[in-house]
Every structure is written in C-alpha cells, then in structure tokens.
Design a protein around this motif. Structure first.
Motif, PDB file in Angstrom:
ATOM      1  N   ALA A  68      -3.928   9.141  -7.154  1.00 51.68           N
ATOM      2  CA  ALA A  68      -3.384  10.495  -7.002  1.00 51.68           C
ATOM      3  C   ALA A  68      -4.242  11.515  -7.741  1.00 51.68           C
ATOM      4  O   ALA A  68      -4.499  12.616  -7.232  1.00 51.68           O
ATOM      5  N   ALA A  69      -4.697  11.165  -8.952  1.00 51.98           N
ATOM      6  CA  ALA A  69      -5.518  12.093  -9.731  1.00 51.98           C
ATOM      7  C   ALA A  69      -6.830  12.397  -9.015  1.00 51.98           C
ATOM      8  O   ALA A  69      -7.267  13.555  -8.937  1.00 51.98           O
ATOM      9  N   VAL A  70      -7.457  11.354  -8.461  1.00 50.26           N
ATOM     10  CA  VAL A  70      -8.711  11.553  -7.728  1.00 50.26           C
ATOM     11  C   VAL A  70      -8.467  12.400  -6.484  1.00 50.26           C
ATOM     12  O   VAL A  70      -9.256  13.307  -6.161  1.00 50.26           O
ATOM     13  N   LEU A  71      -7.366  12.136  -5.788  1.00 49.58           N
ATOM     14  CA  LEU A  71      -7.048  12.889  -4.569  1.00 49.58           C
ATOM     15  C   LEU A  71      -6.800  14.363  -4.881  1.00 49.58           C
ATOM     16  O   LEU A  71      -7.300  15.250  -4.174  1.00 49.58           O
ATOM     17  N   VAL A  72      -6.033  14.639  -5.938  1.00 48.08           N
ATOM     18  CA  VAL A  72      -5.775  16.037  -6.324  1.00 48.08           C
ATOM     19  C   VAL A  72      -7.078  16.729  -6.686  1.00 48.08           C
ATOM     20  O   VAL A  72      -7.334  17.871  -6.274  1.00 48.08           O
ATOM     21  N   ALA A  73      -7.931  16.039  -7.437  1.00 50.37           N
ATOM     22  CA  ALA A  73      -9.197  16.637  -7.859  1.00 50.37           C
ATOM     23  C   ALA A  73     -10.067  16.979  -6.654  1.00 50.37           C
ATOM     24  O   ALA A  73     -10.612  18.092  -6.547  1.00 50.37           O
ATOM     25  N   VAL A  95       2.284  27.392  -5.196  1.00 48.62           N
ATOM     26  CA  VAL A  95       1.307  26.357  -4.857  1.00 48.62           C
ATOM     27  C   VAL A  95       0.497  25.969  -6.094  1.00 48.62           C
ATOM     28  O   VAL A  95       0.232  24.778  -6.338  1.00 48.62           O
ATOM     29  N   ALA A  96       0.105  26.961  -6.893  1.00 48.42           N
ATOM     30  CA  ALA A  96      -0.634  26.682  -8.126  1.00 48.42           C
ATOM     31  C   ALA A  96       0.209  25.838  -9.070  1.00 48.42           C
ATOM     32  O   ALA A  96      -0.283  24.864  -9.667  1.00 48.42           O
ATOM     33  N   TRP A  97       1.480  26.211  -9.227  1.00 48.13           N
ATOM     34  CA  TRP A  97       2.362  25.450 -10.118  1.00 48.13           C
ATOM     35  C   TRP A  97       2.541  24.019  -9.619  1.00 48.13           C
ATOM     36  O   TRP A  97       2.460  23.062 -10.397  1.00 48.13           O
ATOM     37  N   ALA A  98       2.786  23.849  -8.336  1.00 47.75           N
ATOM     38  CA  ALA A  98       3.000  22.508  -7.778  1.00 47.75           C
ATOM     39  C   ALA A  98       1.752  21.649  -7.939  1.00 47.75           C
ATOM     40  O   ALA A  98       1.842  20.454  -8.272  1.00 47.75           O
ATOM     41  N   THR A  99       0.589  22.239  -7.709  1.00 49.54           N
ATOM     42  CA  THR A  99      -0.655  21.477  -7.820  1.00 49.54           C
ATOM     43  C   THR A  99      -0.950  21.120  -9.270  1.00 49.54           C
ATOM     44  O   THR A  99      -1.376  19.999  -9.576  1.00 49.54           O
ATOM     45  N   ALA A 100      -0.717  22.068 -10.190  1.00 47.67           N
ATOM     46  CA  ALA A 100      -0.910  21.780 -11.607  1.00 47.67           C
ATOM     47  C   ALA A 100       0.044  20.688 -12.070  1.00 47.67           C
ATOM     48  O   ALA A 100      -0.317  19.817 -12.878  1.00 47.67           O
ATOM     49  N   THR A 101       1.271  20.712 -11.564  1.00 45.44           N
ATOM     50  CA  THR A 101       2.243  19.679 -11.902  1.00 45.44           C
ATOM     51  C   THR A 101       1.783  18.320 -11.385  1.00 45.44           C
ATOM     52  O   THR A 101       1.844  17.306 -12.103  1.00 45.44           O
ATOM     53  N   ALA A 102       1.302  18.279 -10.147  1.00 48.28           N
ATOM     54  CA  ALA A 102       0.815  17.029  -9.571  1.00 48.28           C
ATOM     55  C   ALA A 102      -0.392  16.494 -10.340  1.00 48.28           C
ATOM     56  O   ALA A 102      -0.508  15.285 -10.601  1.00 48.28           O
ATOM     57  N   TRP A 103      -1.293  17.380 -10.726  1.00 44.97           N
ATOM     58  CA  TRP A 103      -2.485  17.008 -11.497  1.00 44.97           C
ATOM     59  C   TRP A 103      -2.082  16.415 -12.848  1.00 44.97           C
ATOM     60  O   TRP A 103      -2.573  15.351 -13.249  1.00 44.97           O
ATOM     61  N   THR A 104      -1.159  17.061 -13.539  1.00 47.95           N
ATOM     62  CA  THR A 104      -0.741  16.586 -14.854  1.00 47.95           C
ATOM     63  C   THR A 104       0.017  15.266 -14.755  1.00 47.95           C
ATOM     64  O   THR A 104      -0.229  14.334 -15.533  1.00 47.95           O
ATOM     65  N   PHE A 105       0.938  15.168 -13.804  1.00 48.77           N
ATOM     66  CA  PHE A 105       1.681  13.924 -13.622  1.00 48.77           C
ATOM     67  C   PHE A 105       0.747  12.767 -13.280  1.00 48.77           C
ATOM     68  O   PHE A 105       0.874  11.656 -13.815  1.00 48.77           O
ATOM     69  N   SER A 106      -0.197  13.014 -12.377  1.00 51.05           N
ATOM     70  CA  SER A 106      -1.077  11.924 -11.955  1.00 51.05           C
ATOM     71  C   SER A 106      -1.962  11.446 -13.105  1.00 51.05           C
ATOM     72  O   SER A 106      -2.182  10.238 -13.265  1.00 51.05           O
ATOM     73  N   LEU A 107      -2.445  12.372 -13.925  1.00 52.08           N
ATOM     74  CA  LEU A 107      -3.243  11.977 -15.081  1.00 52.08           C
ATOM     75  C   LEU A 107      -2.402  11.192 -16.084  1.00 52.08           C
ATOM     76  O   LEU A 107      -2.860  10.188 -16.648  1.00 52.08           O
ATOM     77  N   ALA A 108      -1.170  11.650 -16.319  1.00 49.54           N
ATOM     78  CA  ALA A 108      -0.293  10.935 -17.253  1.00 49.54           C
ATOM     79  C   ALA A 108       0.006   9.530 -16.739  1.00 49.54           C
ATOM     80  O   ALA A 108       0.068   8.561 -17.522  1.00 49.54           O
ATOM     81  N   LEU A 109       0.170   9.384 -15.430  1.00 52.43           N
ATOM     82  CA  LEU A 109       0.525   8.086 -14.856  1.00 52.43           C
ATOM     83  C   LEU A 109      -0.650   7.125 -14.778  1.00 52.43           C
ATOM     84  O   LEU A 109      -0.475   5.958 -14.431  1.00 52.43           O
ATOM     85  N   VAL A 110      -1.848   7.592 -15.113  1.00 51.85           N
ATOM     86  CA  VAL A 110      -2.969   6.660 -15.266  1.00 51.85           C
ATOM     87  C   VAL A 110      -2.637   5.646 -16.356  1.00 51.85           C
ATOM     88  O   VAL A 110      -3.046   4.484 -16.299  1.00 51.85           O
ATOM     89  N   ASP A 111      -1.874   6.083 -17.358  1.00 53.47           N
ATOM     90  CA  ASP A 111      -1.443   5.191 -18.435  1.00 53.47           C
ATOM     91  C   ASP A 111      -0.129   4.483 -18.118  1.00 53.47           C
ATOM     92  O   ASP A 111       0.398   3.750 -18.955  1.00 53.47           O
ATOM     93  N   GLY A 112       0.422   4.718 -16.933  1.00 53.72           N
ATOM     94  CA  GLY A 112       1.692   4.110 -16.561  1.00 53.72           C
ATOM     95  C   GLY A 112       2.867   4.974 -16.974  1.00 53.72           C
ATOM     96  O   GLY A 112       2.746   5.869 -17.813  1.00 53.72           O
ATOM     97  N   TRP A 113       4.032   4.710 -16.373  1.00 58.54           N
ATOM     98  CA  TRP A 113       5.218   5.521 -16.642  1.00 58.54           C
ATOM     99  C   TRP A 113       5.642   5.450 -18.106  1.00 58.54           C
ATOM    100  O   TRP A 113       5.863   6.468 -18.746  1.00 58.54           O
ATOM    101  N   GLN A 114       5.735   4.245 -18.665  1.00 58.24           N
ATOM    102  CA  GLN A 114       6.240   4.104 -20.019  1.00 58.24           C
ATOM    103  C   GLN A 114       5.247   4.639 -21.040  1.00 58.24           C
ATOM    104  O   GLN A 114       5.593   5.451 -21.901  1.00 58.24           O
TER     105      GLN A 114
END
Length: 454
Positions: A68-73, A95-114
């Motif tokens: 997801a992070a690569v796709l957003v980038a 759109v900017a807010w939604a994309t920034a949210t997706a970018w941040t979530f996807s980067l955080a989830l690189v480390d997994g949910w927990q």
C-alpha cells in the motif's frame, strides 16, 4: 472550476543547481550526524539512541503495509502535481487528507498492526499507562505536579511528565466514550494528525495564494514525516497547532470573529498539549504580521482571539493545575533522566539532521529558496514572499527549540508541529515529480530499514 493563473516567477538558471547544492549539504549533515553519533554512542554511551541521530534500531523488514505504501507513493508522484492543479479547491482538501491518511497508515502498517499502531501508545513511557489514574479528573489535575519528578511517589511516565495534562486527558476522554486501548488511540492520532496538511493548505491559500497552496499539496501529502506521524501523539499535537494557525489566517484575511475565537481556543489547547508548542506563537505572529491590514480594518477581531485564548488556561488553572510550576518541575525531571546525559554539543546540530530526515531533501531546497526570496527587495509583498515569511517563521521556532537544549534527540517526533510548515516551502520547486520521488524514496527507506520508536 477555473484554475487560477500561476503567480510564481520562473527560477533563475542557476537556481536548480543551488537547490542540488543545498540538498547535498543536507546529505553531508545527516552523514556526519550518523558517523559522529555512532562514535559517541559506541565510546561514551551518552546519546541513548541505537541509530543516531534517530531513536531507532537497524531492522530491515517488510510488512503488510509495504504494497500500500509503495502504491500510494507511485500514485502521488505520477498524478499528484497534475491533480493538485486541476481539482476544485473544495475537492482537493478532502482528497489531500484522505491520501495523507492512507500514506501514514500504510507506513505504520509496515511494522504490523500491533507494533506499528496498536502498541505504540501503550508502552511504559506512554499516555495509556495512566488512564486508570484519571478516575477523578479534577483531583488528578490538582495533584498532577506532585508526580513529575523522578523521586516523587508514583511518578508519571516520561511522556506524561513531559507534557501538560491535556495530552493524557485526550486519551482518558477517548476511553470514557468507549474508544479505549492502543488501537483506537493510534487511529485517532493518525486520522487527526493527517488533517495537518489540510490546515497548512488553507493557511497558504489565505495568506499567499491558491497556486502556491496547490503546488505544496503533493509534498504535504507525501511527507517523510508520516513515518513518525503514525503513530505518535505529536502528530495529533501538530494538527491542533496547525488548525490554530489556519483559523487565525482565516480570521485576519476574512475578518471572521468566529475564526478568531476558534484560533484562540486551539492556541490555548496547544499550550496545554505540549510545553514546547508555546513556540507556535512565532508562527502565529507571522500570520498577524501578514494579516495586519485585516486587523487594522477590524481590530475587534482581537477580542474573540484573546477570549478564546484564555479558555483552556483558565479551565485548567481553576481545576488546580499550575502550568508554570509544572514546567519548572519538568526542566528538573528532564535533567534527571537522559536529558542530563545527552551531550548538547552533538544534539544542537544533529537535531537539524533529524529535521532533514522528517522533511526530506525537497524541503531543504525549498527552504533555500524561501530564505533567498525574502532577501530580494523587489519581491516583498508578493505571494512568494508571504509564503517565505511563514516558512521562515516556522524555521525560527524550530531553531529556538533547538538552542533551548530541551529537545536533545527524538526531535523527529517532537518537532512534527514545526515540520509540517517547512514542507510548504516545496511549493517553490520546479520539477515537482523528481523531488516528490526523492521524498517518497526517503520515507520508504527509513520505514523499511529502521524500526522507529520512542
């Protein structure tokens, strides 16, 4: 909607080369901070970080958020600059807010949910450790300063002691409405924190012009700072501070007493979320300077601004919390811990290397243009100069925080409220896709090679 005509002037022939020189100097600064930091930590063990200048550990890894992070980038680099120009303004903001949210979530989830989201705010240093101690909120506020010092009974965890009580109280209130636990806390910080980019866009449009705001939008969305925005309470603090400034900009340009009152309210809250965010006053002062004509025409705007500003401090003071006493005790607590060991001589410049990592090389080039733009007399009063003044005010606030010595290390997280404003300097850059690519690659490398924490 008709797109406004560009107002930025073409760059001088040598400007792109100077941008690269500035970026190269930033790379050397980061390299020096890494090498010198590793030597100091290896020989003296006084930095208290595993991968100086960042509080991180070397841990190359992939995770569920990687695709997801690569796709957003790729999407933002490929389509972001064009969409930022073409979308209607009212569509661009969500759109900017939604994309920034997706970018941040996807980067955080690189480390997994927990590890990446749900567990971040539940560690022994964090706010969720003290939820049960706020069962009597007024009583806890009256007693708050008695638990700041390390020698005090049941002393607060580091982050609770290091902030005014509005910070932990946020998570207490979330818990009270049924959104308890690390998962909800993490989602709150990411979702609210991502709105900071919208607040900056609103401010730039109000004080400079819409064209510059549109040019800055992709860089605000695809910020390397998102690595630390998810999940950190400082991302939430950054959003509150950014909206305080945005409402102030709307107040002075639109002469709205409601916006002025809202700005004052959020400015007061900002100071009770983090002691260091009193420096947002420097950015607010720049807004007042840029909007002085609006204030001169309607000076009554200062009444709701000051009234709103008094609300949160008055409420906490009446509840028994003494901000000044708490800050005095915090300084003592800071030097009781690693703050008293970490060498000022290293961190006073290594903190700036951290800033390069959270804002990216594009921002360094944009800052060069911002500073040089203010020095050109024939541009004073132009939209470019107005944006440059706003950016330089944020830079000044960051530098004051740096020399204070109260931010030795972890500034990749602590300085997020200032970093979001520095990113708007990227509006001055030509060839946005090239610079956006550099920003995305930096964020992806940091998030996949290092395990960040605090």
């Amino acid at each position: 909607m008709r797109t406004p005509p560009p107002t930025t002037r073409p760059a001088p022939p040598r400007a792109p080369r100077r941008d690269l020189y500035a970026a190269g100097a930033a790379v050397l600064l980061v390299t020096a901070a890494v090498l010198v930091g590793r030597h100091i930590q290896g020989s003296r063990h006084t930095l208290s970080v595993n991968w100086p200048p960042l509080l991180a550990s070397w841990d190359p890894h992939l995770g569920p958020g990687t695709p997801a992070a690569v796709l957003v980038a790729i999407t933002v680099v490929a389509y972001g600059p064009a969409l930022a120009v073409r979308l209607p303004w009212r569509t661009l903001l969500p759109v900017a807010w939604a994309t920034a949210t997706a970018w941040t979530f996807s980067l955080a989830l690189v480390d997994g949910w927990q590890r990446g989201i749900a567990g971040r705010l539940t560690t022994r240093h964090e706010y969720l450790q003290v939820i049960d101690r706020f069962h009597d909120i007024p009583g806890t506020l009256r007693d708050f300063t008695h638990h700041i010092l390390l020698g005090s009974p049941d002393h607060w965890p580091a982050h609770v002691a290091g902030h005014p009580p509005a910070a932990p109280l946020t998570f207490v209130l979330l818990d009270r409405i049924g959104l308890g636990g690390g998962g909800w806390a993490g989602v709150w910080c990411i979702t609210v924190g991502a709105t900071a980019c919208v607040a900056v866009l609103v401010t730039v449009r109000a004080l400079a012009d819409e064209t510059l705001a549109r040019r800055a939008a992709p860089f605000l969305v695809l910020a390397p700072a998102a690595v630390w925005m998810g999940t950190s309470a400082d991302g939430y603090f950054a959003a509150v501070a950014a909206w305080a400034v945005a409402l102030l900009a709307l107040a002075v340009t639109g002469r709205s007493p409601w916006a002025a009152g809202g700005s004052g309210l959020l400015l007061g809250l900002t100071c009770y979320l983090s002691y260091g965010l009193t420096l947002v006053a420097v950015i607010a002062a720049a807004v007042l300077l840029l909007g002085r004509d609006g204030i001169r025409r309607r000076p009554v705007l200062l009444v709701p601004l000051l009234a709103g500003l008094a609300v949160v401090p008055t409420a906490f003071t009446l509840a028994g919390f003494d901000w000044w006493e708490a800050y005095r005790l915090l300084v003592t607590r800071y030097y009781q811990g690693v703050g008293g060991v970490r060498p000022y001589g290293y961190w006073v410049w290594a903190n700036l290397a951290c800033t390069v990592l959270i804002t990216g090389l594009a921002t360094v080039a944009g800052l060069r243009r911002s500073v040089s733009g203010l020095l050109v007399r024939d541009r004073l009063g132009t939209p470019e100069a107005r944006l440059a003044l706003l950016v330089c005010a944020a830079l000044l606030a960051l530098l004051v925080a740096d020399v204070s010595g109260m931010s030795k290390a972890e500034t990749e997280r602590i300085w997020l409220p200032f970093a979001v404003w520095l990113l708007s300097a990227c509006a001055f850059l030509p060839r946005p896709r090239a610079w956006l690519t550099a920003q995305a690659v930096l964020a992806l490398l940091l998030n996949h090679l290092l395990l960040t924490g605090w």
